[in-house]
Design a protein around this motif. Structure first.
Motif, PDB file in Angstrom:
ATOM      1  N   ALA B  60       0.867  -1.186   0.000  1.00  0.00           N
ATOM      2  CA  ALA B  60       0.000   0.000   0.000  1.00  0.00           C
ATOM      3  C   ALA B  60       0.898   1.229   0.000  1.00  0.00           C
ATOM      4  CB  ALA B  60      -0.877  -0.013   1.237  1.00  0.00           C
ATOM      5  N   CYS B  61       0.369   2.322  -0.519  1.00  0.00           N
ATOM      6  CA  CYS B  61       1.192   3.522  -0.641  1.00  0.00           C
ATOM      7  C   CYS B  61       0.491   4.642   0.123  1.00  0.00           C
ATOM      8  CB  CYS B  61       1.323   3.825  -2.124  1.00  0.00           C
ATOM      9  SG  CYS B  61       1.709   5.515  -2.505  1.00  0.00           S
ATOM     10  N   ILE B  62       1.263   5.506   0.771  1.00  0.00           N
ATOM     11  CA  ILE B  62       0.668   6.640   1.478  1.00  0.00           C
ATOM     12  C   ILE B  62       1.062   7.908   0.738  1.00  0.00           C
ATOM     13  CG2 ILE B  62       0.527   7.812   3.686  1.00  0.00           C
ATOM     14  CD1 ILE B  62       0.272   5.304   4.700  1.00  0.00           C
ATOM     15  N   GLU B  63       0.085   8.766   0.482  1.00  0.00           N
ATOM     16  CA  GLU B  63       0.379  10.003  -0.227  1.00  0.00           C
ATOM     17  C   GLU B  63       0.061  11.152   0.725  1.00  0.00           C
ATOM     18  OE1 GLU B  63      -2.641  10.744  -3.006  1.00  0.00           O
ATOM     19  OE2 GLU B  63      -1.563  12.309  -4.075  1.00  0.00           O
ATOM     20  N   VAL B  64       0.992  12.075   0.905  1.00  0.00           N
ATOM     21  CA  VAL B  64       0.745  13.175   1.834  1.00  0.00           C
ATOM     22  C   VAL B  64       0.690  14.490   1.073  1.00  0.00           C
ATOM     23  CG1 VAL B  64       1.621  14.405   3.839  1.00  0.00           C
ATOM     24  CG2 VAL B  64       1.970  11.966   3.661  1.00  0.00           C
ATOM     25  N   ALA B  76       9.748  23.862   1.452  1.00  0.00           N
ATOM     26  CA  ALA B  76       9.568  23.472   2.865  1.00  0.00           C
ATOM     27  C   ALA B  76       8.393  22.508   2.995  1.00  0.00           C
ATOM     28  CB  ALA B  76       9.332  24.707   3.719  1.00  0.00           C
ATOM     29  N   GLU B  77       7.316  22.789   2.241  1.00  0.00           N
ATOM     30  CA  GLU B  77       6.149  21.900   2.266  1.00  0.00           C
ATOM     31  C   GLU B  77       6.498  20.526   1.716  1.00  0.00           C
ATOM     32  OE1 GLU B  77       5.745  25.225   1.321  1.00  0.00           O
ATOM     33  OE2 GLU B  77       4.958  25.559   3.333  1.00  0.00           O
ATOM     34  N   ARG B  78       7.334  20.493   0.672  1.00  0.00           N
ATOM     35  CA  ARG B  78       7.726  19.184   0.106  1.00  0.00           C
ATOM     36  C   ARG B  78       8.493  18.388   1.157  1.00  0.00           C
ATOM     37  NH1 ARG B  78       4.633  19.813  -2.231  1.00  0.00           N
ATOM     38  NH2 ARG B  78       4.251  21.070  -4.042  1.00  0.00           N
ATOM     39  N   GLU B  79       9.341  19.098   1.924  1.00  0.00           N
ATOM     40  CA  GLU B  79      10.128  18.403   2.943  1.00  0.00           C
ATOM     41  C   GLU B  79       9.215  17.825   4.017  1.00  0.00           C
ATOM     42  OE1 GLU B  79      12.853  20.889   5.034  1.00  0.00           O
ATOM     43  OE2 GLU B  79      13.488  19.240   6.333  1.00  0.00           O
TER      44      GLU B  79
END
Lengths: 149, 238
Positions: B60-64, B76-79
Motif C-alpha cells: 500500500a502507498c501513502i500520499e501526503v 519546505a512543504e515538500r520536505e
C-alpha cells in the motif's frame, strides 16, 4: 466525478420541488444556517454554510510598484481547492471550476470597490501594500461562490 | 538553574492539548490537533485503487499533501510531506492492502511553534478515525536546546526562533497488551524505547541530543495517555 445521479433520484427531486419541498426539508427560498467565526490572529475567518466549511486568511506584504498605477496597492485572491474537500480534486493545477470561482470573487471585490486599493499605497511609486487573500475549502456541499464576500 | 519561559511553563511542561475526531463529514477520517495555539487539521481518504508510477505496487502507498496556511506550496512543504510520508509508512501495515493509495491531507490552521509534531499527531488521529490498520500509534514532540545548554519541550514560535538547535522526535506510543511481556520486546528492549523519526535543525552535541531523547520520551508517555483517551470510541448514550 465517480458519482452520477440516477433517473429515480432526478425524478424524486423534480416531483418534490413541484410541491415546494427540497430534499433536505427546506422550502425553495430558505437558507441554510450561516455560522461565521473569527480566528485568534487578525485576518482569519471560518465560515460554515450548512455542511460547507471554508477558511480564509488575509496577509499583507510591502512591495515595490513599477506599474503604471503607482498610487494603488494590489489585492490578490488565491482559491485553494484542497483535496480535503473532495477526493476528486487533484493538488497542483487548479481545475477550471476553481479558476472560475477565483475570478468571480476577484471581480466581485474589485469592481464593487469593497477594498479601496488607493488607500493601500504608502509611498507613491515606491512602497505599497499587496494584500493577499487565501481561501481554503475544507468541505464542499454546494453553494461556493456566495460565501466568499 | 531555572530558565524562564515566556508563558510561565516549566521546561518539561507541554502546552494544553486538544484533539477532535471526525470534523469533516466528506473525508473518510479526519482529526484536528491543537497544541496551545498551533492547530492542524488532517483528513484521510481511505484506500483508493492503484499506486503512483514510482511506487511499489506490492505494498500500500501513502500520499501526503501539505497545505500551508498562506502562500504557495514550496520546498519546505515538500520536505514536510516527505518526512510525514516516511513516518506514516512505518506505522501503517502496508502489506494488507497492496496496490492501493491512502491520501493524507494536512491543512495548517495556525502555526505557533512545533508545527511538524502537531501535524504528525493529527495525521495519526485521522488515520485511526478512518480505520486504516496501524501497527501502533506515533506520538511526536519537539525538544529544543537553549544557548545555555538547557533542554525545553514543546516550544512556541518565539521560543523556537531563539533556540540554538531543536529536534522533532516521533516515538511509538505506549502499549497496553494482553500478551505476556516477553513477546513485545524487540532485541530485549520494550517497544516504547524505539524512535520512529528524528529531525534535527541546528548544531547540538551528542550528549545534549541523548538528553533531549530522554526528556522527549518521558513526555510522550503523557501524550500517549491523552491520545488513547481521545481516540476512545464514542458510544451513543442510551
Amino acid at each position: 466525478m465517480a458519482w452520477r445521479m440516477t433517473v429515480n433520484e432526478n425524478k424524486f427531486i423534480e416531483t418534490a420541488l413541484e410541491s415546494g419541498l427540497r430534499i433536505d426539508g427546506r422550502r425553495p427560498f430558505d437558507y441554510r444556517t450561516v455560522d461565521i467565526k473569527f480566528g485568534k490572529d487578525d485576518g482569519s475567518a471560518e465560515v460554515h454554510l450548512g455542511q460547507t466549511h471554508v477558511m480564509a486568511f488575509v496577509t499583507a506584504q510591502l512591495v515595490q510598484r513599477y506599474r503604471d498605477r503607482p498610487n494603488e496597492g494590489s489585492l490578490s485572491i488565491f482559491t485553494e481547492f484542497s483535496p480535503m474537500a473532495d477526493p476528486s480534486f487533484e493538488p497542483g493545477r487548479p481545475a477550471e471550476y476553481a479558476v472560475e470561482l477565483g475570478r468571480v470573487i476577484d471581480r466581485g471585490l474589485r469592481e464593487s470597490r469593497a477594498v479601496d486599493t488607493e488607500s493601500l499605497c504608502i509611498l507613491s511609486g515606491k512602497f505599497v501594500w499587496a494584500v493577499r487573500v487565501d481561501l481554503h475549502i475544507l468541505i464542499m456541499e454546494g453553494k461556493l461562490p456566495l460565501f466568499f464576500c | 538553574m531555572e530558565i524562564d519561559r515566556l508563558d510561565g511553563r516549566t521546561p518539561n511542561q507541554l502546552r494544553p492539548l486538544a484533539c477532535t475526531r471526525n470534523v469533516l463529514n466528506r473525508a473518510h477520517g479526519s482529526a484536528s490537533w491543537c497544541q496551545g495555539d498551533t492547530k492542524v487539521l488532517a483528513a484521510v481518504y481511505g484506500p483508493k485503487a492503484g499506486t503512483k508510477r514510482n511506487e511499489n505496487p506490492e505494498k500500500a502507498c501513502i500520499e501526503v499533501i501539505w497545505k500551508p496556511k498562506t502562500g504557495q506550496s514550496g520546498k519546505a512543504e515538500r520536505e514536510y510531506e516527505m518526512i510525514l510520508k516516511r513516518t506514516l509508512q512505518s506505522i501503517c501495515i502496508l502489506t494488507l492492502n497492496p496496490n492501493t493509495t491512502t491520501s493524507v491531507i494536512i491543512q495548517v490552521v495556525n502555526d505557533d511553534g512545533a508545527l511538524l509534531p502537531c501535524a504528525i499527531n493529527a495525521a495519526c488521529a485521522a488515520l485511526v478515525d478512518a480505520g486504516i490498520p496501524l501497527k501502533h500509534l506515533a506520538v511526536a514532540i519537539c525538544c529544543c536546546l537553549a544557548e545555555s545548554g538547557y533542554v525545553i519541550l514543546d516550544p512556541s514560535k518565539l521560543e523556537e526562533q531563539k533556540m540554538k538547535a531543536f529536534v522533532y522526535l516521533v516515538f511509538p506510543n505506549s502499549v497496553l497488551s494482553n500478551l505476556p511481556e516477553g513477546q513485545l520486546k524487540v532485541q530485549g528492549e520494550p517497544m516504547e524505547h524505539g524512535i520512529i523519526t528524528s529531525v534535527t535543525q541546528g548544531a547540538m552535541p551528542v550528549d545534549d541530543y541523548l538528553h533531549c531523547l530522554e526528556r522527549g520520551r518521558a513526555a510522550t508517555a503523557k501524550m500517549s495517555a491523552f491520545l488513547r483517551k481521545s481516540l476512545q470510541p464514542r458510544l451513543p448514550i442510551d
